[in-house]
Enzyme design. Structure first.
Site, short mmCIF file in Angstrom:
data_model
loop_
_atom_site.label_atom_id
_atom_site.label_comp_id
_atom_site.label_asym_id
_atom_site.label_seq_id
_atom_site.Cartn_x
_atom_site.Cartn_y
_atom_site.Cartn_z
N VAL A 152 0.83 -1.21 0.00
CA VAL A 152 0.00 0.00 0.00
C VAL A 152 0.86 1.25 0.00
O VAL A 152 0.68 2.16 -0.82
CB VAL A 152 -0.95 0.01 1.20
CG1 VAL A 152 -1.66 1.34 1.33
CG2 VAL A 152 -1.96 -1.13 1.08
N THR A 206 -1.29 -3.21 10.21
CA THR A 206 -2.25 -3.34 11.31
C THR A 206 -2.73 -4.79 11.29
O THR A 206 -3.86 -5.07 10.90
CB THR A 206 -3.44 -2.37 11.10
OG1 THR A 206 -3.96 -2.54 9.78
CG2 THR A 206 -3.01 -0.93 11.28
N THR A 217 -5.46 0.36 7.54
CA THR A 217 -6.83 0.05 7.95
C THR A 217 -6.87 -0.08 9.46
O THR A 217 -6.26 -1.00 10.02
CB THR A 217 -7.30 -1.24 7.28
OG1 THR A 217 -7.09 -1.11 5.88
CG2 THR A 217 -8.76 -1.52 7.57
N LEU A 235 -6.80 -0.14 -2.83
CA LEU A 235 -5.92 -0.67 -3.87
C LEU A 235 -5.95 -2.19 -3.88
O LEU A 235 -5.80 -2.81 -2.83
CB LEU A 235 -4.48 -0.18 -3.64
CG LEU A 235 -4.26 1.31 -3.43
CD1 LEU A 235 -2.79 1.60 -3.16
CD2 LEU A 235 -4.76 2.10 -4.64
N ASN A 237 -14.82 -3.97 2.29
CA ASN A 237 -14.15 -5.28 2.25
C ASN A 237 -15.06 -6.39 2.77
O ASN A 237 -15.04 -7.51 2.26
CB ASN A 237 -12.85 -5.22 3.06
CG ASN A 237 -11.71 -4.64 2.24
OD1 ASN A 237 -11.91 -4.29 1.06
ND2 ASN A 237 -10.54 -4.52 2.82
N GLY A 257 -14.55 -19.99 -5.96
CA GLY A 257 -13.18 -20.49 -5.89
C GLY A 257 -12.91 -21.17 -4.56
O GLY A 257 -13.85 -21.65 -3.90
N GLY A 284 -8.79 -14.81 0.30
CA GLY A 284 -7.58 -14.76 1.11
C GLY A 284 -6.95 -13.39 0.94
O GLY A 284 -7.63 -12.42 0.61
N CYS A 299 -5.86 -8.56 3.29
CA CYS A 299 -6.93 -7.66 3.76
C CYS A 299 -8.23 -8.34 4.16
O CYS A 299 -8.68 -8.22 5.29
CB CYS A 299 -7.20 -6.60 2.68
SG CYS A 299 -5.82 -5.45 2.51
C1 UDX Z 1 -0.54 -2.21 5.19
C2 UDX Z 1 -1.42 -2.62 6.35
O1 UDX Z 1 -1.00 -3.90 6.72
C3 UDX Z 1 -2.86 -2.69 6.01
O2 UDX Z 1 -3.66 -2.87 7.15
C4 UDX Z 1 -3.29 -1.42 5.50
O3 UDX Z 1 -4.59 -1.53 5.06
C5 UDX Z 1 -2.38 -0.97 4.42
O4 UDX Z 1 -1.01 -1.00 4.73
P1 UDX Z 1 0.56 -3.60 3.28
O5 UDX Z 1 1.12 -2.44 2.57
O6 UDX Z 1 0.07 -4.73 2.49
O7 UDX Z 1 -0.66 -3.18 4.24
O8 UDX Z 1 1.63 -4.09 4.40
P2 UDX Z 1 3.09 -4.60 4.15
O9 UDX Z 1 3.24 -5.02 2.75
O10 UDX Z 1 3.38 -5.52 5.26
O11 UDX Z 1 3.98 -3.25 4.31
C6 UDX Z 1 4.20 -2.62 5.49
C7 UDX Z 1 5.58 -1.95 5.36
O12 UDX Z 1 5.78 -1.13 6.53
C8 UDX Z 1 6.73 -2.96 5.33
O13 UDX Z 1 7.61 -2.64 4.29
C9 UDX Z 1 7.39 -2.78 6.68
O14 UDX Z 1 8.78 -3.03 6.67
C10 UDX Z 1 7.10 -1.32 6.97
N1 UDX Z 1 7.17 -0.94 8.40
C11 UDX Z 1 6.55 -1.71 9.33
C12 UDX Z 1 7.85 0.24 8.73
O15 UDX Z 1 8.41 0.90 7.88
N2 UDX Z 1 7.89 0.61 10.04
C13 UDX Z 1 7.28 -0.13 11.01
O16 UDX Z 1 7.35 0.26 12.18
C14 UDX Z 1 6.59 -1.32 10.65
C1 UDX Z 2 -8.74 -6.22 -1.54
C2 UDX Z 2 -9.77 -5.17 -1.99
O1 UDX Z 2 -10.30 -5.54 -3.25
C3 UDX Z 2 -9.10 -3.82 -2.08
O2 UDX Z 2 -10.06 -2.82 -2.42
C4 UDX Z 2 -8.50 -3.47 -0.73
O3 UDX Z 2 -7.86 -2.28 -0.77
C5 UDX Z 2 -7.52 -4.54 -0.31
O4 UDX Z 2 -8.16 -5.80 -0.30
P1 UDX Z 2 -6.83 -7.64 -2.65
O5 UDX Z 2 -6.56 -8.16 -1.30
O6 UDX Z 2 -5.70 -7.26 -3.53
O7 UDX Z 2 -7.78 -6.34 -2.54
O8 UDX Z 2 -7.64 -8.80 -3.39
P2 UDX Z 2 -8.99 -8.93 -4.24
O9 UDX Z 2 -8.70 -8.80 -5.67
O10 UDX Z 2 -10.04 -8.08 -3.67
O11 UDX Z 2 -9.33 -10.47 -3.90
C6 UDX Z 2 -9.53 -10.82 -2.55
C7 UDX Z 2 -9.72 -12.34 -2.46
O12 UDX Z 2 -10.99 -12.70 -3.01
C8 UDX Z 2 -8.66 -13.13 -3.22
O13 UDX Z 2 -8.32 -14.30 -2.52
C9 UDX Z 2 -9.40 -13.49 -4.52
O14 UDX Z 2 -8.90 -14.66 -5.12
C10 UDX Z 2 -10.82 -13.70 -4.00
N1 UDX Z 2 -11.85 -13.50 -5.04
C11 UDX Z 2 -12.00 -12.26 -5.60
C12 UDX Z 2 -12.64 -14.58 -5.44
O15 UDX Z 2 -12.49 -15.70 -4.94
N2 UDX Z 2 -13.60 -14.38 -6.40
C13 UDX Z 2 -13.79 -13.15 -6.98
O16 UDX Z 2 -14.66 -13.02 -7.86
C14 UDX Z 2 -12.95 -12.05 -6.57
#
Ligand code: UDX
Ligand code: UDX
Length: 423
Positions: free
Chosen positions: A11, A86, A121, A150, A205, A250, A254, A257
């Site tokens: 993100v 988070t 989140t 996203l 979500n 499916g 997973g 998020c």
């Molecule tokens: C994160 C949150 O997990 C999710 O709840 C929120 O909705 C969007 O941002 P994501 O970007 O997928 O999601 O997380 P992740 O890919 O794990 O990236 C977090 C980054 O923060 C990592 O690169 C981690 O190294 C970094 N981080 C973590 C810091 O820079 N400082 C910290 O103290 C902890």
């Molecule tokens: C999701 C939300 O879509 C996005 O808006 C939010 O910011 C982060 O979480 P993402 O986790 O990238 O995004 O996955 P998404 O494309 O939403 O799919 C979520 C899960 O649902 C996946 O495991 C996917 O395989 C499953 N899925 C999705 C299905 O099984 N069937 C579908 O038709 C769509």
């Protein structure tokens, strides 16, 4: 504007790169020094289409800078985005300890008048709590809720072409600054109070998770009554109140998020005295959906999984990403290992090191001498594989297509047995 982003994950990175595309100057704070070193060379630690080209341009122009120190990153910033994890806590609620640890670190150096933007989140009410804390500490900063929507695998285009931009603040000046920050994006603006903004994120979500789970439940019933789920969903989808999007059965949802956000919303509801029984049912049905796939494999190899060799196509939680967090594929693989299967797995992007799983480089390597083939991530690559070659390479004749990716008739014409989800 001078913008800072804390956290260079899926993100944070997409947001930082997206903001440079809007012309802002961006400093990113990231605690993982290896990640900072790679990013400073324009190398992306995650597989995300379109990201690398934007990253290289922004880094080489000096518009995007990475720092192992959050304090360095936020110095002189007008706007500071928080995109740190988070994760799900013991009780299912979202754990915000990292968010507050980062706030303790950066609050003393925030520019007076700075806008703090919550991208992570966070449970409903968190932004309000943070504002009280900032005011008590005399930080002179305003915190705004600005949830991200996203999707992994399309994060850059989702940032640049959002369905809507949600801004949660009761501070008019802060709202205007946020609107100015996103100037250049064509999208409806939803400006509301922080609590409603936080609820929009979780509700979106939770609804999408429910929609997928409804498709899975209908698919399971189609199996029981002998209907074809593809035709059923097609017949439903023409009703524009239902539609076709995000309605593919499916192995269950997973990713980083949906699983954690649905559990977090149930915990928020419990705390608020509301029994969110609908969402609890969604989570339960989703959990047992993986077991249905394991049952299909068991039937496919003749009833006993012990010692069966199973080819697994797909490890990522969905196609288009290398992310395996809360991946249904991994959950199913672990169940098959528990049952004594020998597994050879393939994925075009995701890499895993799980004892008992041999990861191979081509789909065909995976199926050679396999008793069954399980397709569990919907990579379009798998549609291109020569099914005749698959049939002659396998020992067994069962294909379990947990993404309804293949044409059942084409498989059956090769003398193979086909089992999809709901067909
Ligand atoms: C994160 C949150 O997990 C999710 O709840 C929120 O909705 C969007 O941002 P994501 O970007 O997928 O999601 O997380 P992740 O890919 O794990 O990236 C977090 C980054 O923060 C990592 O690169 C981690 O190294 C970094 N981080 C973590 C810091 O820079 N400082 C910290 O103290 C902890
Ligand atoms: C999701 C939300 O879509 C996005 O808006 C939010 O910011 C982060 O979480 P993402 O986790 O990238 O995004 O996955 P998404 O494309 O939403 O799919 C979520 C899960 O649902 C996946 O495991 C996917 O395989 C499953 N899925 C999705 C299905 O099984 N069937 C579908 O038709 C769509």
């Amino acid at each position: 504007m001078d913008v800072a982003v804390i956290g260079a994950g899926y993100v944070g990175l997409a947001t930082a790169v997206g903001l440079t595309a809007l012309g802002h100057s961006v400093d990113v704070g990231e605690r993982n020094e290896e990640r900072v070193a790679a990013l400073r060379q324009g190398r992306s630690p995650i597989y995300e289409p379109e990201l690398v080209s934007f990253l290289e341009t922004a880094v080489s122009s000096g518009q995007l800078r990475f720092h192992p120190s959050n304090i360095e990153a936020v110095r002189n910033a007008d706007v500071v985005f928080l995109a740190v994890p988070t994760p799900q806590g013991e009780d299912g609620a979202a754990d915000t300890s990292i968010v507050f640890a980062v706030l303790d670190e950066i609050t003393p150096v925030l520019e007076p008048g700075a806008i703090l933007v919550m991208k992570s989140t966070v449970p409903v009410g968190t932004v309000g709590r943070i504002q009280e804390m900032l005011d008590e500490r005399g930080a002179g900063a305003t915190v705004v809720s600005n949830p991200e929507f996203l999707r992994e695998g399309s994060a850059i285009s989702d940032f640049l072409h959002p369905d809507r931009i949600v801004i949660g603040t009761s501070d008019q000046r802060a709202a205007e600054r946020m609107i100015e920050l996103y100037r250049g994006l064509q999208a409806p603006l939803v400006v509301t109070d922080p609590v409603s903004s936080e609820m929009i994120k979780y509700s979106a979500n939770a609804f999408l998770s429910t929609r997928v789970t409804f498709a899975n439940a209908i698919a399971n019933l189609c199996e029981a009554v002998g209907a074809d789920v593809k035709d059923v969903l097609l017949g439903m989808g023409y009703d524009n109140r239902i539609g076709f999007h995000f309605f593919n059965p499916g192995p269950g949802f997973g990713g980083s998020c949906f699983p954690k956000d649905t559990n977090a919303l149930v915990a928020i509801a419990d705390d608020a005295g509301y029994d969110f029984s609908l969402l609890k049912a969604v989570i339960h049905i989703n959990d047992i959906q993986r077991e249905r796939v394991v049952d299909h494999v068991r039937r496919g190899v003749g009833g006993t999984l012990e010692g069966a060799t199973v080819a697994v196509w797909g490890l990522a939680f969905k196609a288009g990403t290398d992310d395996t967090r809360s991946s249904p594929a991994i959950a199913i693989v672990e169940r098959l290992l528990e049952e004594g299967c020998v597994l050879r797995a393939h994925d075009p992007q995701a890499r895993v090191s799980i004892e008992g799983v041999t990861q191979v480089n081509t789909p065909i390597e995976a199926v050679s001498d396999a008793d069954a083939l399980l397709i569990v991530t919907e990579w379009s690559d798998y549609r291109m594989v020569d099914l005749h070659h698959v049939a002659t390479s396998m020992r067994g004749d069962a294909i379990i297509d947990a993404r309804n990716l293949l044409d059942p008739d084409a498989v059956r014409r090769l003398g193979m047995r086909y089992q999809g989800i709901g067909r």
